[in-house]
Motif scaffolding. Structure first.
Motif, PDB file in Angstrom:
ATOM      1  N   ILE A 331       0.861  -1.187   0.000  1.00 23.30           N
ATOM      2  CA  ILE A 331       0.000   0.000   0.000  1.00 23.30           C
ATOM      3  C   ILE A 331       0.895   1.233   0.000  1.00 23.30           C
ATOM      4  N   ARG A 332       0.657   2.077  -0.985  1.00 21.58           N
ATOM      5  CA  ARG A 332       1.458   3.297  -1.076  1.00 21.58           C
ATOM      6  C   ARG A 332       0.762   4.397  -0.281  1.00 21.58           C
ATOM      7  N   THR A 333       1.536   5.100   0.529  1.00 21.64           N
ATOM      8  CA  THR A 333       0.924   6.188   1.300  1.00 21.64           C
ATOM      9  C   THR A 333       0.525   7.306   0.342  1.00 21.64           C
ATOM     10  N   LEU A 334      -0.358   8.123   0.864  1.00 20.10           N
ATOM     11  CA  LEU A 334      -0.970   9.235   0.143  1.00 20.10           C
ATOM     12  C   LEU A 334      -0.056   9.912  -0.897  1.00 20.10           C
ATOM     13  N   ASP A 335      -0.474   9.895  -2.147  1.00 14.72           N
ATOM     14  CA  ASP A 335       0.282  10.568  -3.211  1.00 14.72           C
ATOM     15  C   ASP A 335      -0.622  11.613  -3.856  1.00 14.72           C
ATOM     16  N   ILE A 336      -1.029  12.564  -3.032  1.00 12.96           N
ATOM     17  CA  ILE A 336      -1.954  13.593  -3.511  1.00 12.96           C
ATOM     18  C   ILE A 336      -1.153  14.770  -4.074  1.00 12.96           C
ATOM     19  N   TYR A 357       4.163  20.855  -4.281  1.00 12.25           N
ATOM     20  CA  TYR A 357       3.837  20.353  -2.950  1.00 12.25           C
ATOM     21  C   TYR A 357       2.941  19.132  -3.135  1.00 12.25           C
ATOM     22  N   ARG A 358       3.517  17.961  -3.114  1.00 10.44           N
ATOM     23  CA  ARG A 358       2.748  16.742  -3.366  1.00 10.44           C
ATOM     24  C   ARG A 358       3.337  15.559  -2.596  1.00 10.44           C
ATOM     25  N   ALA A 359       2.524  14.513  -2.536  1.00 12.55           N
ATOM     26  CA  ALA A 359       2.964  13.207  -2.017  1.00 12.55           C
ATOM     27  C   ALA A 359       3.666  13.306  -0.666  1.00 12.55           C
ATOM     28  N   ILE A 428      10.308   2.128  -1.059  1.00 12.88           N
ATOM     29  CA  ILE A 428      10.123   3.469  -1.633  1.00 12.88           C
ATOM     30  C   ILE A 428       9.921   3.372  -3.138  1.00 12.88           C
ATOM     31  N   MET A 429       9.240   4.368  -3.663  1.00  9.56           N
ATOM     32  CA  MET A 429       9.118   4.485  -5.107  1.00  9.56           C
ATOM     33  C   MET A 429      10.418   5.091  -5.629  1.00  9.56           C
ATOM     34  N   ILE A 430      10.901   4.521  -6.718  1.00  9.70           N
ATOM     35  CA  ILE A 430      12.002   5.172  -7.435  1.00  9.70           C
ATOM     36  C   ILE A 430      11.324   5.847  -8.622  1.00  9.70           C
ATOM     37  N   GLU A 431      10.965   7.108  -8.432  1.00 16.06           N
ATOM     38  CA  GLU A 431      10.237   7.798  -9.499  1.00 16.06           C
ATOM     39  C   GLU A 431      10.774   9.200  -9.750  1.00 16.06           C
ATOM     40  N   THR A 432      11.869   9.512  -9.058  1.00 18.80           N
ATOM     41  CA  THR A 432      12.568  10.763  -9.392  1.00 18.80           C
ATOM     42  C   THR A 432      13.981  10.357  -9.823  1.00 18.80           C
ATOM     43  N   ASN A 454       6.086   6.176 -14.619  1.00 20.64           N
ATOM     44  CA  ASN A 454       5.284   7.292 -15.139  1.00 20.64           C
ATOM     45  C   ASN A 454       5.931   8.625 -14.753  1.00 20.64           C
ATOM     46  N   ASP A 455       6.221   8.749 -13.453  1.00 16.48           N
ATOM     47  CA  ASP A 455       6.861   9.994 -13.017  1.00 16.48           C
ATOM     48  C   ASP A 455       8.340  10.011 -13.372  1.00 16.48           C
ATOM     49  N   LEU A 456       8.986   8.853 -13.302  1.00 16.75           N
ATOM     50  CA  LEU A 456      10.418   8.829 -13.641  1.00 16.75           C
ATOM     51  C   LEU A 456      10.617   9.337 -15.077  1.00 16.75           C
ATOM     52  N   ASP A 464       5.994  17.022 -19.096  1.00 19.67           N
ATOM     53  CA  ASP A 464       4.778  16.973 -18.284  1.00 19.67           C
ATOM     54  C   ASP A 464       3.876  15.820 -18.753  1.00 19.67           C
ATOM     55  N   ARG A 465       3.605  14.864 -17.860  1.00 21.19           N
ATOM     56  CA  ARG A 465       2.831  13.684 -18.281  1.00 21.19           C
ATOM     57  C   ARG A 465       1.375  14.012 -18.584  1.00 21.19           C
ATOM     58  N   GLN A 466       0.928  15.209 -18.170  1.00 21.89           N
ATOM     59  CA  GLN A 466      -0.458  15.610 -18.398  1.00 21.89           C
ATOM     60  C   GLN A 466      -0.643  16.325 -19.738  1.00 21.89           C
TER      61      GLN A 466
HETATM   62 MG    MG Z   1       4.173   8.538  -9.477  1.00 23.08          MG
END
Ligand code: MG
Ligand code: PEP
Length: 543
Positions: A331-336, A357-359, A428-432, A454-456, A464-466
């Motif tokens: 379970i990944r903690t809040l990634d808002i 300011y996220r996650a 941990i996520m390796i996404e940076t 996705n973020d990596l 920008d992924r969006q």
């Molecule tokens: Mg991500």
């Protein structure tokens, strides 16, 4: 006939009627209430109304389609009076102090899931019925006009774009597919479509919505990204054949259930599933995933109109852990933050929210929110095999801070004699790019890595992924990304830790062999991709 071209985000073909998405018609919100009795009375009135409607429909069906076909409405009337069903609605209103609509919807979800997990196909089919009567009650609670039967109420939702919070609020039972004028393939909306097994095409162009009308016949090809409005006879036949072939192919993959994820030369890999809600558990079990590699807990927050309480979270986490019966659940903690915005967080508008300011940055500066989630996770840990994973890590000091907060929460629980498992894996996520580059420093501090491609990709390629305009520049196979994954894998293994991939790239079967050669230990994909990746693994020979 008109043809539009976008990007298919979940491979499947849908044929049905178009329905223009109306923003102010988002169903069922959770609202806190004070007058419990008044809310229960609203349910009684809506049920009475529903019963009258069903009697009328039954009489009409009896005349028009005969007794056998009309019987379904008798079953609906019986379900409406079912004690367990009604007790559940009442108890949700009383214990959670929430509005009637929410209590009915939650009961509907729980009962439908219970039915769909039963072995007996007759009982499985009751899932649809329980949803149908619940929708009827909810419709009557909000005085909406309801279709008289559910046979034709599955729609292809057409919209300019859908925010993740809108996508999760769509009624999955009336959703055949969705098509959006804008949107990018790496957005969370696209990810949700894959998690929900919904054929979807995004980015079909700005003029799409001006050409579509409600109820027009439409074909959505999630493989090619083609959307055909009012297809001619020949085109319709072609897609009906394609749809039938696709269903047959997917059925064939089901034969791989129960088989190992092992290459011809004997190399094994774990194939886990990504979920965003407990309602995805059925699909995880159906597709025989050996665990859950990513539970995006933020969707719990997105579905709520206020911070989910510790107990609400605990019940959700417990349910996933129990359903997976001892298999790993990460379970990944809040990634808002970034595209996942929640009103009640009152986050300030930022120029670069993806870099903002996220996650974990929110969690470390708002320990109240973080500790509530950690308490819920730790309490749930005794019900299964839990792993907790932290998103958006860039430094050693973040992990040190996380560990300190975790220790404080554990001490609090201990002093209150509340049990938690001592076997929880921390990852941990390796996404940076930063996390990948210092993965030698991070590996000794954790039990596992999970690569968020996705973020990596967005951070490594500065894309920008969006932003759909950047899609051609957003090369997920870029050598820089693959080198970072390999580098992180080598560092994880150097310290005896395991490494998985939970970003969308994990399901890209053209890379499965490369991932195996890098020594990746686990791939976590949308439930519907588990068997496809298993099939690919079983046909690879690394020797
Ligand atoms: Mg991500
Ligand atoms: C990722 O970034 O690859 C990932 C799995 O997390 P999310 O898509 O939720 O940002």
């Amino acid at each position: 006939m008109k043809v539009f071209k976008g990007k298919g985000v979940y491979g499947a073909v849908a044929i049905g009627n178009a329905s223009l998405f109306k923003r102010n018609e988002i169903p069922v919100k959770r609202v806190s209430i004070t007058d419990v009795e008044a809310e229960k009375a609203r349910v009684d009135k809506a049920k009475e109304h529903s019963l009258e409607q069903l009697k009328d429909i039954y009489d009409k069906a009896l005349k028009e389609v005969g007794e056998t076909n009309a019987q379904i409405f008798e079953i609906h009337m019986m379900m409406l009076e079912d004690d367990d069903y009604n007790d559940s609605i009442t108890s949700i209103i009383e214990t959670q102090k929430v509005n009637a609509e929410y209590a009915v919807a939650a009961t509907s979800d729980n009962f439908a899931e219970m039915f769909s997990l039963m072995d007996d196909s007759y009982m499985q089919a009751r899932a649809l019925d329980v949803r149908d009567i619940s929708n009827r009650i909810i419709g009557n609670l909000s005085q909406e006009k309801l279709p008289s039967t559910y046979s034709d109420n599955k729609m292809i939702i057409c919209s300019d774009d859908l925010a993740p919070s809108e996508t999760v609020s769509l009624d999955k039972n009336s959703l055949l597919a969705f098509v959006t004028a804008n949107g990018s393939a790496n957005s969370h909306t696209a990810i949700l479509a894959r998690n929900m097994n919904i054929p979807a095409v995004i980015g079909v162009g700005a003029d799409f919505l001006s050409q579509v009308q409600d109820s027009q016949l439409m074909v959505v090809d999630g493989y090619t990204g083609e959307v055909i409005l009012e297809p001619d006879e020949k085109t319709l036949t072609k897609y009906k054949i394609k749809q039938a072939e696709d269903t047959a192919k997917k059925k064939l993959l089901l034969e791989l259930k129960g088989k190992d994820n092992v290459t011809i030369d004997g190399t094994k890999i774990e194939i886990f599933a990504n979920i965003g809600s407990t309602s995805n558990i059925g699909a995880v079990l159906l597709n025989d995933a050996s665990g859950i590699g990513l539970f995006r807990s933020e969707f719990l927050y997105l579905e709520n109109s206020d911070y989910p309480s510790e107990d609400q979270q605990f019940l959700n986490y417990k349910k996933v852990l129990e359903s997976m019966a001892g298999k790993k659940v990460i379970i990944r903690t809040l990634d808002i933050g970034a595209d996942k915005q929640v009103d009640y967080f009152n986050l300030a508008k930022e120029d670069n929210p993806a870099l903002g300011y996220r996650a974990i940055r929110i969690c470390l500066t708002r320990p109240d929110i973080f500790k509530t989630q950690l308490r819920a996770l730790l309490r749930a840990s005794v019900y299964g095999n839990l792993g907790i994973m932290f998103p958006m890590i860039t430094s050693v000091s973040e992990i040190e801070k996380i560990k300190k907060i975790c220790d404080e929460v554990k001490a609090e629980l201990k002093s209150n004699n509340i049990r938690y498992s001592d076997k929880i894996e921390i990852g941990i996520m390796i996404e940076t790019p930063a996390a990948a580059i210092i993965s030698d420093k991070l590996a000794p501090l954790v039990d596992f890595f999970s690569v968020g491609t996705n973020d990596l990709t967005q951070y490594t390629l500065a894309c920008d992924r969006q932003n759909p305009i950047l899609e051609d520049f957003c090369d997920t196979h870029h050598e820089a990304i693959l080198r970072l994954i390999k580098f992180a894998a080598d560092n994880a293994h150097k310290y005896g830790k395991w490494i998985g991939i939970c970003g969308e790239l994990a399901a890209d079967t053209s890379l499965t062999e490369s991932f195996l050669r890098m020594g990746i230990d686990e791939l976590s994909v949308s439930p519907s991709y588990v068997l496809k990746v298993r099939d690919t693994v079983r046909n690879i020979n690394l020797k």
